[in-house]
Design a protein around this motif. Structure first.
Motif, PDB file in Angstrom:
ATOM      1  N   ALA A 141     -48.866  82.605  36.347  1.00 56.51           N
ATOM      2  CA  ALA A 141     -48.029  81.866  37.296  1.00 56.51           C
ATOM      3  C   ALA A 141     -46.658  81.581  36.690  1.00 56.51           C
ATOM      4  O   ALA A 141     -45.630  81.712  37.363  1.00 56.51           O
ATOM      5  CB  ALA A 141     -48.720  80.564  37.694  1.00 56.51           C
ATOM      6  N   LYS A 142     -46.639  81.215  35.420  1.00 60.13           N
ATOM      7  CA  LYS A 142     -45.368  80.950  34.731  1.00 60.13           C
ATOM      8  C   LYS A 142     -44.513  82.211  34.677  1.00 60.13           C
ATOM      9  O   LYS A 142     -43.302  82.172  34.933  1.00 60.13           O
ATOM     10  CB  LYS A 142     -45.660  80.439  33.321  1.00 60.13           C
ATOM     11  N   ARG A 165     -40.016  85.560  36.211  1.00 60.87           N
ATOM     12  CA  ARG A 165     -39.577  86.964  36.188  1.00 60.87           C
ATOM     13  C   ARG A 165     -40.088  87.807  37.348  1.00 60.87           C
ATOM     14  O   ARG A 165     -39.765  88.981  37.430  1.00 60.87           O
ATOM     15  CB  ARG A 165     -40.027  87.590  34.867  1.00 60.87           C
ATOM     16  N   GLY A 166     -40.893  87.257  38.232  1.00 64.06           N
ATOM     17  CA  GLY A 166     -41.385  88.024  39.368  1.00 64.06           C
ATOM     18  C   GLY A 166     -42.728  88.683  39.096  1.00 64.06           C
ATOM     19  O   GLY A 166     -43.264  88.630  37.982  1.00 64.06           O
ATOM     20  N   MET A 167     -43.281  89.309  40.137  1.00 64.23           N
ATOM     21  CA  MET A 167     -44.625  89.881  40.063  1.00 64.23           C
ATOM     22  C   MET A 167     -44.755  90.976  39.018  1.00 64.23           C
ATOM     23  O   MET A 167     -45.810  91.152  38.420  1.00 64.23           O
ATOM     24  CB  MET A 167     -45.033  90.447  41.429  1.00 64.23           C
ATOM     25  N   GLY A 168     -43.687  91.722  38.800  1.00 70.41           N
ATOM     26  CA  GLY A 168     -43.746  92.811  37.830  1.00 70.41           C
ATOM     27  C   GLY A 168     -44.042  92.340  36.416  1.00 70.41           C
ATOM     28  O   GLY A 168     -44.450  93.141  35.560  1.00 70.41           O
ATOM     29  N   THR A 201     -45.172  88.973  49.408  1.00 66.05           N
ATOM     30  CA  THR A 201     -44.708  90.356  49.430  1.00 66.05           C
ATOM     31  C   THR A 201     -45.798  91.293  48.933  1.00 66.05           C
ATOM     32  O   THR A 201     -46.072  92.335  49.536  1.00 66.05           O
ATOM     33  CB  THR A 201     -43.440  90.510  48.561  1.00 66.05           C
ATOM     34  N   GLU A 202     -46.441  90.910  47.845  1.00 70.61           N
ATOM     35  CA  GLU A 202     -47.527  91.721  47.295  1.00 70.61           C
ATOM     36  C   GLU A 202     -48.689  91.811  48.287  1.00 70.61           C
ATOM     37  O   GLU A 202     -49.328  92.855  48.428  1.00 70.61           O
ATOM     38  CB  GLU A 202     -48.004  91.096  45.980  1.00 70.61           C
ATOM     39  N   ALA A 203     -48.950  90.726  49.004  1.00 75.27           N
ATOM     40  CA  ALA A 203     -50.079  90.682  49.939  1.00 75.27           C
ATOM     41  C   ALA A 203     -49.894  91.627  51.118  1.00 75.27           C
ATOM     42  O   ALA A 203     -50.875  92.050  51.742  1.00 75.27           O
ATOM     43  CB  ALA A 203     -50.286  89.257  50.444  1.00 75.27           C
TER      44      ALA A 203
END
Length: 197
Positions: A19-20, A25-28, A109-111
């Motif tokens: 989560a941090k 830095r985003g999902m990547g 977005t990932e979902a």
């Protein structure tokens, strides 16, 4: 990670770290290597508890939803006004709630391309709406109004958060509260002591 920590605790540690990373830095940023580096352990120590990235994503989403849920409960013995105003705690008003919203926006977005995360998001969204509807009823809002208004509140919360994500200067905490209050005004009008928030 110390060897005496149980499995649930280790999984939570990974989710907290993930989560941090997402908030910063985003999902990547969620990779076994990045998590291991952040936690000061080997990738094997993480893969022992998670077989793939999707499992980490699902656990992280659960962790963030649970953390957010704890922060939005009204204080014990709160009057009707304070209970109603507790909805504000969902807004991105401070560093903690801001991080939650950044993470949620990334996960949404990932979902769109991950059916498992999409199911989680639907479940969490419906749960939030039920929580808001129950809270509205608890302060005297009639059931039909609570049902329709809870959806408007959810739409308002989502709209405010998306706009604040890109324009924090305009969407200050005061502006966020004012926009939410406009939607909640019919309920405030039902509560004599809360007529002027």
């Amino acid at each position: 990670m110390p060897p005496d920590i149980d499995q649930d605790q280790r999984r939570e540690d990974v989710a907290r770290t993930a989560a941090k990373l997402v908030a910063e830095r985003g999902m990547g940023a969620i990779t076994f290597r990045n998590l291991a580096a952040e936690m000061g352990c080997s990738t094997t120590a993480i893969s022992h508890y998670f077989t793939n990235r999707d499992e980490i994503l699902a656990e992280t989403y659960r962790y963030v939803a649970a953390r957010a849920g704890q922060g939005r409960k009204p204080p014990p013995g709160a009057d009707a006004r304070a209970r109603l105003q507790s909805i504000e705690r969902i807004l991105p008003l401070d560093a903690g709630t801001w991080d939650n919203w950044v993470i949620w926006l990334c996960f949404w977005t990932e979902a769109l391309f991950n059916p498992a995360l999409a199911r989680q998001q639907k479940e969490y969204s419906r749960g939030s709406r039920r929580m808001i509807e129950d809270l509205l009823e608890s302060v005297g809002c009639p059931e039909p109004l609570a049902a329709s208004l809870s959806q408007k509140v959810m739409t308002t919360l989502y709209g405010i958060a998306v706009q604040a994500a890109f324009d924090r200067e305009s969407w200050t905490p005061a502006a966020q509260r004012a926009a939410l209050h406009d939607v909640l005004q019919p309920v405030f009008d039902l509560i004599p002591e809360a007529a002027t928030p």
